[in-house]
Design a protein around this motif. Structure first.
Motif, PDB file in Angstrom:
ATOM      1  N   TYR A  65       0.852  -1.198   0.000  1.00 45.39           N
ATOM      2  CA  TYR A  65       0.000   0.000   0.000  1.00 45.39           C
ATOM      3  C   TYR A  65       0.883   1.241   0.000  1.00 45.39           C
ATOM      4  O   TYR A  65       1.906   1.280   0.695  1.00 45.39           O
ATOM      5  CB  TYR A  65      -0.898   0.042   1.234  1.00 45.39           C
ATOM      6  CG  TYR A  65      -2.070  -0.907   1.214  1.00 45.39           C
ATOM      7  CD1 TYR A  65      -3.373  -0.430   1.204  1.00 45.39           C
ATOM      8  CD2 TYR A  65      -1.876  -2.287   1.226  1.00 45.39           C
ATOM      9  CE1 TYR A  65      -4.466  -1.290   1.208  1.00 45.39           C
ATOM     10  CE2 TYR A  65      -2.950  -3.165   1.227  1.00 45.39           C
ATOM     11  CZ  TYR A  65      -4.235  -2.661   1.216  1.00 45.39           C
ATOM     12  OH  TYR A  65      -5.308  -3.513   1.210  1.00 45.39           O
ATOM     13  N   SER A  66       0.471   2.244  -0.754  1.00 46.66           N
ATOM     14  CA  SER A  66       1.162   3.529  -0.728  1.00 46.66           C
ATOM     15  C   SER A  66       0.433   4.485   0.202  1.00 46.66           C
ATOM     16  O   SER A  66      -0.800   4.446   0.311  1.00 46.66           O
ATOM     17  CB  SER A  66       1.228   4.136  -2.132  1.00 46.66           C
ATOM     18  OG  SER A  66       2.095   3.402  -2.965  1.00 46.66           O
ATOM     19  N   ILE A  67       1.197   5.353   0.860  1.00 53.93           N
ATOM     20  CA  ILE A  67       0.644   6.392   1.720  1.00 53.93           C
ATOM     21  C   ILE A  67       0.962   7.737   1.083  1.00 53.93           C
ATOM     22  O   ILE A  67       2.130   8.047   0.825  1.00 53.93           O
ATOM     23  CB  ILE A  67       1.247   6.307   3.134  1.00 53.93           C
ATOM     24  CG1 ILE A  67       0.882   4.967   3.787  1.00 53.93           C
ATOM     25  CG2 ILE A  67       0.771   7.480   3.991  1.00 53.93           C
ATOM     26  CD1 ILE A  67       1.624   4.695   5.069  1.00 53.93           C
ATOM     27  N   LEU A  68      -0.071   8.510   0.813  1.00 50.73           N
ATOM     28  CA  LEU A  68       0.097   9.784   0.127  1.00 50.73           C
ATOM     29  C   LEU A  68      -0.326  10.934   1.033  1.00 50.73           C
ATOM     30  O   LEU A  68      -1.314  10.832   1.766  1.00 50.73           O
ATOM     31  CB  LEU A  68      -0.732   9.816  -1.160  1.00 50.73           C
ATOM     32  CG  LEU A  68      -0.396   8.722  -2.180  1.00 50.73           C
ATOM     33  CD1 LEU A  68      -1.351   8.784  -3.359  1.00 50.73           C
ATOM     34  CD2 LEU A  68       1.047   8.865  -2.649  1.00 50.73           C
ATOM     35  N   LEU A  69       0.421  12.031   0.971  1.00 49.88           N
ATOM     36  CA  LEU A  69       0.137  13.234   1.739  1.00 49.88           C
ATOM     37  C   LEU A  69      -0.275  14.315   0.743  1.00 49.88           C
ATOM     38  O   LEU A  69       0.572  14.961   0.119  1.00 49.88           O
ATOM     39  CB  LEU A  69       1.371  13.653   2.535  1.00 49.88           C
ATOM     40  CG  LEU A  69       2.026  12.534   3.364  1.00 49.88           C
ATOM     41  CD1 LEU A  69       3.274  13.056   4.072  1.00 49.88           C
ATOM     42  CD2 LEU A  69       1.057  11.938   4.375  1.00 49.88           C
ATOM     43  N   LEU A  70      -1.576  14.487   0.586  1.00 50.62           N
ATOM     44  CA  LEU A  70      -2.113  15.324  -0.479  1.00 50.62           C
ATOM     45  C   LEU A  70      -2.851  16.538   0.082  1.00 50.62           C
ATOM     46  O   LEU A  70      -2.800  16.818   1.276  1.00 50.62           O
ATOM     47  CB  LEU A  70      -3.049  14.493  -1.366  1.00 50.62           C
ATOM     48  CG  LEU A  70      -2.469  13.197  -1.949  1.00 50.62           C
ATOM     49  CD1 LEU A  70      -3.503  12.494  -2.810  1.00 50.62           C
ATOM     50  CD2 LEU A  70      -1.199  13.483  -2.739  1.00 50.62           C
ATOM     51  N   SER A 229       4.736  11.988  -2.901  1.00 49.18           N
ATOM     52  CA  SER A 229       3.899  13.066  -2.351  1.00 49.18           C
ATOM     53  C   SER A 229       4.455  14.450  -2.628  1.00 49.18           C
ATOM     54  O   SER A 229       4.083  15.432  -1.973  1.00 49.18           O
ATOM     55  CB  SER A 229       3.676  12.885  -0.840  1.00 49.18           C
ATOM     56  OG  SER A 229       2.955  11.700  -0.565  1.00 49.18           O
ATOM     57  N   MET A 230       5.348  14.554  -3.624  1.00 51.84           N
ATOM     58  CA  MET A 230       5.945  15.837  -3.981  1.00 51.84           C
ATOM     59  C   MET A 230       5.624  16.212  -5.426  1.00 51.84           C
ATOM     60  O   MET A 230       6.391  16.934  -6.060  1.00 51.84           O
ATOM     61  CB  MET A 230       7.468  15.769  -3.802  1.00 51.84           C
ATOM     62  CG  MET A 230       7.913  15.562  -2.381  1.00 51.84           C
ATOM     63  SD  MET A 230       7.909  17.092  -1.438  1.00 51.84           S
ATOM     64  CE  MET A 230       8.771  16.549   0.041  1.00 51.84           C
ATOM     65  N   PHE A 231       4.511  15.713  -5.955  1.00 51.14           N
ATOM     66  CA  PHE A 231       4.170  16.032  -7.338  1.00 51.14           C
ATOM     67  C   PHE A 231       3.954  17.532  -7.513  1.00 51.14           C
ATOM     68  O   PHE A 231       4.354  18.130  -8.508  1.00 51.14           O
ATOM     69  CB  PHE A 231       2.909  15.270  -7.757  1.00 51.14           C
ATOM     70  CG  PHE A 231       2.510  15.501  -9.184  1.00 51.14           C
ATOM     71  CD1 PHE A 231       3.194  14.872 -10.212  1.00 51.14           C
ATOM     72  CD2 PHE A 231       1.463  16.349  -9.506  1.00 51.14           C
ATOM     73  CE1 PHE A 231       2.845  15.084 -11.538  1.00 51.14           C
ATOM     74  CE2 PHE A 231       1.102  16.568 -10.828  1.00 51.14           C
ATOM     75  CZ  PHE A 231       1.794  15.934 -11.838  1.00 51.14           C
ATOM     76  N   ASN A 232       3.290  18.141  -6.538  1.00 54.15           N
ATOM     77  CA  ASN A 232       3.235  19.599  -6.463  1.00 54.15           C
ATOM     78  C   ASN A 232       3.673  20.000  -5.060  1.00 54.15           C
ATOM     79  O   ASN A 232       3.931  19.147  -4.211  1.00 54.15           O
ATOM     80  CB  ASN A 232       1.830  20.128  -6.793  1.00 54.15           C
ATOM     81  CG  ASN A 232       0.744  19.463  -5.959  1.00 54.15           C
ATOM     82  OD1 ASN A 232       1.005  18.534  -5.199  1.00 54.15           O
ATOM     83  ND2 ASN A 232      -0.481  19.932  -6.099  1.00 54.15           N
ATOM     84  N   THR A 233       3.792  21.292  -4.803  1.00 55.83           N
ATOM     85  CA  THR A 233       4.241  21.724  -3.484  1.00 55.83           C
ATOM     86  C   THR A 233       3.257  21.240  -2.427  1.00 55.83           C
ATOM     87  O   THR A 233       2.082  21.581  -2.476  1.00 55.83           O
ATOM     88  CB  THR A 233       4.352  23.262  -3.420  1.00 55.83           C
ATOM     89  OG1 THR A 233       5.229  23.705  -4.456  1.00 55.83           O
ATOM     90  CG2 THR A 233       4.908  23.697  -2.071  1.00 55.83           C
ATOM     91  N   PRO A 234       3.715  20.446  -1.487  1.00 57.46           N
ATOM     92  CA  PRO A 234       2.810  19.884  -0.486  1.00 57.46           C
ATOM     93  C   PRO A 234       2.448  20.909   0.583  1.00 57.46           C
ATOM     94  O   PRO A 234       3.104  21.958   0.695  1.00 57.46           O
ATOM     95  CB  PRO A 234       3.624  18.731   0.100  1.00 57.46           C
ATOM     96  CG  PRO A 234       5.037  19.205  -0.019  1.00 57.46           C
ATOM     97  CD  PRO A 234       5.101  19.984  -1.308  1.00 57.46           C
TER      98      PRO A 234
END
Length: 355
Positions: A65-70, A229-234
């Motif tokens: 499982y991936s954990i994402l901070l969006l 989780s760094m695709f855009n500025t978090p």
């Protein structure tokens, strides 16, 4: 001292406030504020890594499982979930247990067929529907585990023949769950995890990339997985405070200990609601939420007087959601039992005043 029963941005531990305030001036002795630190710096990359690690450890998240901070909150996930999991021409199934579930259903209809397997609307969402069957010909089954407005909570994970998707915005980290039973979990952080601005997504990697549709990259879970989780500025500050709060939770004894405390807090308040002749709880007893305790006056004309007394005793944010009225006491993780005891005392004082 104010006793915060607010249902929106959460109460946090005082030590977390202190640590976060210090980092606003000087983060990790960098000479820079956490508000200005580069999200590409090694110092902040360490914050992201620790936050993900804490979530994985506290919830025992499996390695596949991936954990994402969006960002974007649960409302954005109402659309992202079907966008990433619902096949072109496919169908999904939803359980309608309240306002947020109904919003999720509305968004899913933009991407395919939606079967609502059951709804509590006819009962004003005071119960969690139980007599329903999850179809086998859908891409996933979605439910909302806790309903903040109506004060109901689904404690038993449905036995589903298809991937489970759950909006856990208001009860994640409050009790033990088996993450391996879910295909996707999403949660706004602003109840039990940290300040508003951060959304947690936990997704089974095996479910992704199978919809047959072109997904805009910013809404594609795989984009965020690839970019860690760094695709855009978090939301830098929100992630940092979440990390501090999750450290606090781990030091307390983790999910097992906080669940024990949450049971005691909610039981204490519900016992007073059931005992006190001036109040009653509208939600079905077996479905009562531990996180959001809703109750009303037997005589609605006394509501404003009770709220005034509560305010005088430094109990704040007890007014119910504007759509249902009454009262709502949100008992999120960081709320101490002493606040619940004070609320009970005030309810008993109000009873004495009206004998």
């Amino acid at each position: 001292m104010k006793h915060n029963f607010g249902a929106g941005p959460c109460i946090l531990p005082q030590e977390v406030f202190k640590q976060a305030s210090e980092a606003v001036i000087n983060f990790n002795d960098t000479g820079l504020s956490i508000l200005e630190i580069s999200h590409r710096s090694k110092e902040f990359e360490a914050v992201v890594a620790e936050t993900e690690s804490l979530i994985r450890d506290l919830l025992s998240v499996p390695q596949n499982y991936s954990i994402l901070l969006l960002q974007g909150g649960a409302r954005q996930q109402f659309a992202m979930a079907p966008m990433n999991l619902l096949k072109e021409g496919g169908k999904s199934a939803y359980l309608d247990t309240g306002s947020w579930a109904s919003y999720a259903i509305k968004e899913a209809k933009n991407f395919g067929s939606v079967e609502v397997v059951a709804s509590g609307k006819e009962n004003n969402y005071t119960i969690i529907p139980k007599d329903y069957t999850i179809p086998t010909d859908v891409d996933y089954f979605h439910y909302t585990s806790n309903n903040t407005i109506f004060g109901t909570e689904l404690f038993d994970i449905p036995n589903s023949p298809v991937p489970l998707v759950c909006d856990m915005s208001s009860d994640i980290m409050s009790r033990k769950i088996d993450v391996s039973k879910f295909g996707l979990i999403y949660a706004g952080a602003q109840k039990n995890i940290g300040p508003a601005g951060l959304t947690i997504v936990i997704v089974n990697n095996d479910l992704l990339g199978k919809t047959g549709r072109t997904i805009p990259s910013v809404f594609d879970y795989q984009s965020h997985i690839n970019a860690k989780s760094m695709f855009n500025t978090p939301p830098v500050f929100s992630i940092y405070v979440a990390m501090l709060n999750l450290r606090w939770l781990r030091l307390k004894g983790g999910i097992e200990e906080i669940e024990r405390e949450n049971i005691v807090k909610s039981r204490t308040l519900y016992e007073e609601i059931d005992r006190n002749p001036l109040f009653r709880g509208p939600s079905a007893v077996e479905d009562r939420s531990r996180m959001n305790v809703t109750f009303v006056m037997e005589n609605p004309e006394l509501e404003s007087e009770f709220l005034a007394l509560a305010q005088k005793r430094d109990l704040v944010a007890l007014k119910g959601h504007r759509s249902v009225g009454g009262f709502r006491a949100s008992l999120y993780n960081a709320l101490p039992i002493s606040s619940v005891h004070l609320l009970v005392d005030v309810m008993q004082e109000f009873e004495e005043n009206h004998k």
